[in-house]
Scaffold this motif. Sequence first.
Motif, PDB file in Angstrom:
ATOM      1  N   SER A   6      31.479  52.934  13.756  1.00 23.87           N
ATOM      2  CA  SER A   6      30.941  51.895  12.884  1.00 23.87           C
ATOM      3  C   SER A   6      31.934  51.607  11.768  1.00 23.87           C
ATOM      4  O   SER A   6      32.922  52.332  11.598  1.00 23.87           O
ATOM      5  N   GLY A   7      31.668  50.540  11.024  1.00 27.66           N
ATOM      6  CA  GLY A   7      32.490  50.226   9.868  1.00 27.66           C
ATOM      7  C   GLY A   7      33.447  49.062  10.052  1.00 27.66           C
ATOM      8  O   GLY A   7      34.135  48.672   9.108  1.00 27.66           O
ATOM      9  N   GLY A   8      33.509  48.523  11.246  1.00 31.13           N
ATOM     10  CA  GLY A   8      34.378  47.377  11.463  1.00 31.13           C
ATOM     11  C   GLY A   8      33.846  46.133  10.774  1.00 31.13           C
ATOM     12  O   GLY A   8      32.744  46.117  10.240  1.00 31.13           O
ATOM     13  N   LEU A  19      36.487  53.104   8.841  1.00 33.19           N
ATOM     14  CA  LEU A  19      35.735  53.311  10.057  1.00 33.19           C
ATOM     15  C   LEU A  19      35.179  54.728  10.090  1.00 33.19           C
ATOM     16  O   LEU A  19      35.814  55.661   9.609  1.00 33.19           O
ATOM     17  N   SER A  20      34.001  54.856  10.691  1.00 31.25           N
ATOM     18  CA  SER A  20      33.384  56.164  10.890  1.00 31.25           C
ATOM     19  C   SER A  20      33.053  56.335  12.363  1.00 31.25           C
ATOM     20  O   SER A  20      32.795  55.358  13.066  1.00 31.25           O
ATOM     21  N   CYS A  21      33.046  57.557  12.801  1.00 25.81           N
ATOM     22  CA  CYS A  21      32.658  57.868  14.180  1.00 25.81           C
ATOM     23  C   CYS A  21      31.802  59.135  14.128  1.00 25.81           C
ATOM     24  O   CYS A  21      32.316  60.221  13.856  1.00 25.81           O
ATOM     25  N   ALA A  22      30.521  58.963  14.387  1.00 24.49           N
ATOM     26  CA  ALA A  22      29.583  60.082  14.376  1.00 24.49           C
ATOM     27  C   ALA A  22      29.431  60.625  15.788  1.00 24.49           C
ATOM     28  O   ALA A  22      29.155  59.871  16.720  1.00 24.49           O
ATOM     29  N   ALA A  23      29.606  61.925  15.917  1.00 23.50           N
ATOM     30  CA  ALA A  23      29.575  62.564  17.233  1.00 23.50           C
ATOM     31  C   ALA A  23      28.314  63.399  17.400  1.00 23.50           C
ATOM     32  O   ALA A  23      27.813  64.000  16.447  1.00 23.50           O
ATOM     33  N   SER A  24      27.829  63.439  18.631  1.00 24.85           N
ATOM     34  CA  SER A  24      26.704  64.298  18.964  1.00 24.85           C
ATOM     35  C   SER A  24      26.845  64.757  20.402  1.00 24.85           C
ATOM     36  O   SER A  24      27.525  64.111  21.208  1.00 24.85           O
ATOM     37  N   GLY A  25      26.229  65.898  20.701  1.00 26.12           N
ATOM     38  CA  GLY A  25      26.261  66.403  22.059  1.00 26.12           C
ATOM     39  C   GLY A  25      27.496  67.186  22.436  1.00 26.12           C
ATOM     40  O   GLY A  25      27.699  67.508  23.615  1.00 26.12           O
ATOM     41  N   SER A  70      40.650  61.353   8.802  1.00 24.03           N
ATOM     42  CA  SER A  70      40.077  62.562   8.213  1.00 24.03           C
ATOM     43  C   SER A  70      38.806  62.909   8.971  1.00 24.03           C
ATOM     44  O   SER A  70      38.341  62.121   9.808  1.00 24.03           O
ATOM     45  N   ARG A  71      38.251  64.061   8.682  1.00 20.74           N
ATOM     46  CA  ARG A  71      37.026  64.471   9.365  1.00 20.74           C
ATOM     47  C   ARG A  71      36.183  65.341   8.447  1.00 20.74           C
ATOM     48  O   ARG A  71      36.709  66.012   7.543  1.00 20.74           O
ATOM     49  N   ASP A  72      34.900  65.326   8.722  1.00 20.72           N
ATOM     50  CA  ASP A  72      33.940  66.190   8.038  1.00 20.72           C
ATOM     51  C   ASP A  72      33.165  66.917   9.125  1.00 20.72           C
ATOM     52  O   ASP A  72      32.259  66.347   9.745  1.00 20.72           O
ATOM     53  N   ASN A  73      33.541  68.158   9.385  1.00 21.09           N
ATOM     54  CA  ASN A  73      32.912  68.895  10.488  1.00 21.09           C
ATOM     55  C   ASN A  73      31.449  69.213  10.206  1.00 21.09           C
ATOM     56  O   ASN A  73      30.666  69.402  11.136  1.00 21.09           O
ATOM     57  N   THR A  77      31.606  64.010  11.894  1.00 17.55           N
ATOM     58  CA  THR A  77      32.105  62.649  11.738  1.00 17.55           C
ATOM     59  C   THR A  77      33.619  62.642  11.491  1.00 17.55           C
ATOM     60  O   THR A  77      34.128  63.478  10.729  1.00 17.55           O
ATOM     61  N   VAL A  78      34.283  61.697  12.127  1.00 19.72           N
ATOM     62  CA  VAL A  78      35.697  61.453  11.878  1.00 19.72           C
ATOM     63  C   VAL A  78      35.827  60.052  11.281  1.00 19.72           C
ATOM     64  O   VAL A  78      35.054  59.154  11.631  1.00 19.72           O
TER      65      VAL A  78
END
Length: 120
Positions: A6-8, A19-25, A70-73, A77-78
């Motif tokens: 997201s963020g575009g 931009l952000s990328c939220a990961a799951s799974g 950057s990332r926040d573990n 999210t990256v």
Amino acid sequence: VQLQASGGGLVQAGGSLRLSCAASGLTFSRKDMGWFRQAPGKDREFVASIRWRGASTYYADSVRGRFTISRDNAKNTVYLQMNSLKPEDTAVYYCAAGSIYGRPNLYDYWGQGTQVTVSS
């Protein structure tokens, strides 16, 4: 596995986007992550990547000095901070998991992409 980018958006040349990328799974904290982009009629190209601990980052020459990954573990999210944007940065941006290298086929998982448009 889901990677939600997201963020575009639309921005003028010289502007910024994050931009952000939220990961799951997946075990995000143990996954190297990357950002790629694809402009119409062009191949998908490497933008930036970051090691799972966040200690090492890598950039394409075309964005080095303007973009920061950057990332926040803790948040799974990256991020991709994009400054001094140029019209040639216009593309769909994708996050990907599994490698730090520039070859798309080395990545295990991909997000759906978020459009970035830079007007002149």
